[in-house]
Design an enzyme around this catalytic site. Structure first.
Site, mmCIF file in Angstrom:
data_model
loop_
_atom_site.group_PDB
_atom_site.id
_atom_site.type_symbol
_atom_site.label_atom_id
_atom_site.label_comp_id
_atom_site.label_asym_id
_atom_site.label_seq_id
_atom_site.Cartn_x
_atom_site.Cartn_y
_atom_site.Cartn_z
ATOM 1 N N SER A 32 -2.019 -12.231 -1.701
ATOM 2 C CA SER A 32 -1.063 -11.213 -2.136
ATOM 3 C C SER A 32 0.332 -11.630 -1.695
ATOM 4 O O SER A 32 0.503 -12.308 -0.672
ATOM 5 C CB SER A 32 -1.438 -9.894 -1.474
ATOM 6 O OG SER A 32 -0.367 -8.986 -1.520
ATOM 7 N N TYR A 50 -3.919 -5.107 6.671
ATOM 8 C CA TYR A 50 -4.350 -5.631 5.370
ATOM 9 C C TYR A 50 -3.676 -6.986 5.096
ATOM 10 O O TYR A 50 -4.332 -7.975 4.761
ATOM 11 C CB TYR A 50 -4.000 -4.618 4.263
ATOM 12 C CG TYR A 50 -3.870 -5.233 2.895
ATOM 13 C CD1 TYR A 50 -4.997 -5.657 2.194
ATOM 14 C CD2 TYR A 50 -2.610 -5.415 2.306
ATOM 15 C CE1 TYR A 50 -4.870 -6.249 0.947
ATOM 16 C CE2 TYR A 50 -2.481 -6.005 1.069
ATOM 17 C CZ TYR A 50 -3.607 -6.422 0.388
ATOM 18 O OH TYR A 50 -3.479 -7.013 -0.842
ATOM 19 N N LYS A 72 -5.125 -11.157 4.799
ATOM 20 C CA LYS A 72 -4.808 -12.152 3.756
ATOM 21 C C LYS A 72 -4.248 -13.434 4.392
ATOM 22 O O LYS A 72 -4.614 -14.544 4.012
ATOM 23 C CB LYS A 72 -3.793 -11.586 2.757
ATOM 24 C CG LYS A 72 -4.303 -10.422 1.924
ATOM 25 C CD LYS A 72 -5.403 -10.850 0.967
ATOM 26 C CE LYS A 72 -5.922 -9.713 0.112
ATOM 27 N NZ LYS A 72 -7.180 -10.028 -0.570
HETATM 28 C C1 UD1 Z 1 1.938 -2.281 -2.257
HETATM 29 C C2 UD1 Z 1 1.528 -2.819 -0.903
HETATM 30 C C3 UD1 Z 1 1.187 -4.279 -1.057
HETATM 31 C C4 UD1 Z 1 0.091 -4.463 -2.085
HETATM 32 C C5 UD1 Z 1 0.553 -3.856 -3.418
HETATM 33 C C6 UD1 Z 1 -0.543 -3.890 -4.444
HETATM 34 C C7 UD1 Z 1 2.731 -1.423 0.707
HETATM 35 C C8 UD1 Z 1 3.806 -1.373 1.742
HETATM 36 N N1 UD1 Z 1 2.579 -2.598 0.049
HETATM 37 O O1 UD1 Z 1 3.131 -2.943 -2.657
HETATM 38 O O2 UD1 Z 1 0.758 -4.799 0.179
HETATM 39 O O3 UD1 Z 1 -0.213 -5.815 -2.249
HETATM 40 O O4 UD1 Z 1 0.935 -2.496 -3.223
HETATM 41 O O5 UD1 Z 1 -0.033 -3.617 -5.708
HETATM 42 O O6 UD1 Z 1 2.034 -0.454 0.469
HETATM 43 N N2 UD1 Z 1 7.050 4.092 -4.943
HETATM 44 C C9 UD1 Z 1 7.607 5.350 -5.110
HETATM 45 N N3 UD1 Z 1 6.775 6.429 -5.169
HETATM 46 C C10 UD1 Z 1 5.408 6.316 -5.091
HETATM 47 C C11 UD1 Z 1 4.852 5.021 -4.921
HETATM 48 C C12 UD1 Z 1 5.705 3.931 -4.843
HETATM 49 O O7 UD1 Z 1 8.837 5.504 -5.188
HETATM 50 O O8 UD1 Z 1 4.703 7.348 -5.142
HETATM 51 C C13 UD1 Z 1 7.946 2.911 -4.925
HETATM 52 C C14 UD1 Z 1 7.882 2.092 -3.636
HETATM 53 O O9 UD1 Z 1 8.814 2.553 -2.698
HETATM 54 C C15 UD1 Z 1 8.219 0.680 -4.170
HETATM 55 C C16 UD1 Z 1 7.631 0.671 -5.585
HETATM 56 O O10 UD1 Z 1 7.505 2.047 -5.941
HETATM 57 O O11 UD1 Z 1 9.615 0.509 -4.258
HETATM 58 C C17 UD1 Z 1 6.286 0.003 -5.685
HETATM 59 O O12 UD1 Z 1 5.392 0.569 -4.746
HETATM 60 P P1 UD1 Z 1 3.828 0.238 -4.744
HETATM 61 O O13 UD1 Z 1 3.278 0.381 -6.117
HETATM 62 O O14 UD1 Z 1 3.186 1.036 -3.650
HETATM 63 O O15 UD1 Z 1 3.765 -1.323 -4.412
HETATM 64 P P2 UD1 Z 1 4.369 -2.141 -3.164
HETATM 65 O O16 UD1 Z 1 4.846 -1.253 -2.104
HETATM 66 O O17 UD1 Z 1 5.318 -3.145 -3.713
#
Ligand code: UD1
Length: 336
Positions: A125, A149, A153
């Protein structure tokens, strides 16, 4: 015809990869304990491709079961997806994460060695880049873990490296995924997380289906064009095709190599909301809340290495990702 053992083959990325491999005429054997998927997914894979897969139920930590699988099938290579993957849960239950993710990989590698199968593609990842050293992230960027997690990896990448150093006959491709989203165009397989989703696209889909009232956007004061977090979202079908190319590569030559699988493009949370609204013609209510602990402002891939070495690049658009994700949710809502 070559036979690939796919651990975690009924999961989100695993199932799409099985479809692409079957379309490319590989035989598929799946092992899955269904801790985060359902056996019906195997039927959906067969329905999409009109081909058979062989399914074993069990955990990859089970040496006896793995040995039986290798005895009953002539396995030419393995793709190792099986593993726990929720960041928050890994912080709450680190031992469960270390035990399952590390133990399963060690067991798998031992049984592979015993059966003289030395070709593996590993699901890593972009989380191994921790807080990005520079953007776009290339495969030589500094590695670190920010949660258990991510640490699993990183440790597994280290185990694979040591294994290759000990025996140069191994052929290993380590794939570092960015943010996989979307679903197969048939609407038969996709992402279906249990409970309230942690990840952005599954959450937006639940808001679209009125299962959750509104999206919480975690911060709009990042140093990004619109202040919301920027990520490299990649269509799961593109990602699956990247696995097929990686499998071809490990059959070509021994070695160990690392590949970013992303699009190289960064989109913000608001870009996703707006695109989802326009392709699906539906309003997504949202509010801005505090930043989520551990989040970085921006993360996107340099894709040059995968392009050059695997002859692979993503071709599907953000529109394709968000249209297919919503279509799949509507199909499962109907109980299909
Ligand atoms: C997350 C994991 C990462 C994993 C990946 C799988 C964390 C810190 N990282 O990445 O290890 O490999 O998922 O796809 O959890 N967001 C919102 N509202 C929400 C959910 C997310 O604003 O309800 C925003 C987050 O702040 C971020 C973006 O959306 O900027 C993407 O978030 P997310 O889909 O959770 O992925 P990652 O954080 O990049």
């Amino acid at each position: 015809m070559k036979t690939i053992l796919v651990t975690g083959g009924t999961g989100f990325i695993g199932s799409h990869t099985c479809v692409e491999l079957l379309n490319d005429n590989y035989n598929i054997v799946i092992i899955d304990d269904f801790s985060n998927s359902k056996p019906e997914v195997a039927e959906k894979i067969m329905k999409i491709t009109n081909k058979k897969v062989k399914l074993y139920e069990g955990n990859v930590c089970d040496t006896e079961l793995l040995t039986k699988i290798f005895k009953e099938n002539q396995i030419d290579a393995v793709i190792h997806f099986a593993g726990y993957k929720a960041v928050g849960e890994s912080v709450a239950k680190p031992l469960m994460y270390y035990r399952n993710n590390i133990d399963s990989t060690l067991t798998l590698l031992e049984v592979m060695s015993d059966n003289n199968c030395k070709k593996i593609v590993f699901s890593s990842s972009a989380t191994v880049y921790g807080n990005p050293e520079r953007l776009p992230l290339d495969e030589s960027c500094h590695l670190s873990a920010t949660n258990p997690y991510g640490a699993t990896k990183l440790y597994i990448e280290g185990i694979l490296k040591d294994l290759y150093i000990s025996d140069n006959e191994w052929s290993i491709a380590v794939l570092r995924y960015f943010n996989p989203v979307g679903a197969h165009e048939s609407g038969l397989i996709g992402e279906n997380p249990n409970g309230i989703p942690n990840n952005l696209v599954p959450y937006i889909v639940k808001v679209a289906n009125k299962e959750l009232p509104e999206l919480n956007i975690f911060g709009n004061d990042y140093n990004t064009p619109d202040g919301t977090g920027v990520r490299d979202y990649i269509h799961v079908v593109d990602l699956a095709r990247g696995h097929v190319k990686s499998v071809e590569k490990i059959f070509e030559e021994s070695g160990i190599d690392y590949y970013n699988l992303g699009t190289g493009k960064g989109y913000s949370v608001l870009d996703l909301v707006k695109t989802f609204e326009s392709v699906n013609n539906i309003k997504i209510p949202y509010k801005i809340v505090a930043r989520r602990k551990g989040d970085v402002a921006a993360c996107f891939a340099s894709t040059n290495h995968a392009k050059e070495k695997l002859n692979w690049e993503a071709t599907l658009t953000l529109e394709d990702m968000l249209r297919s994700a919503y279509l799949y949710s509507k199909v499962i809502k109907k109980g299909y």
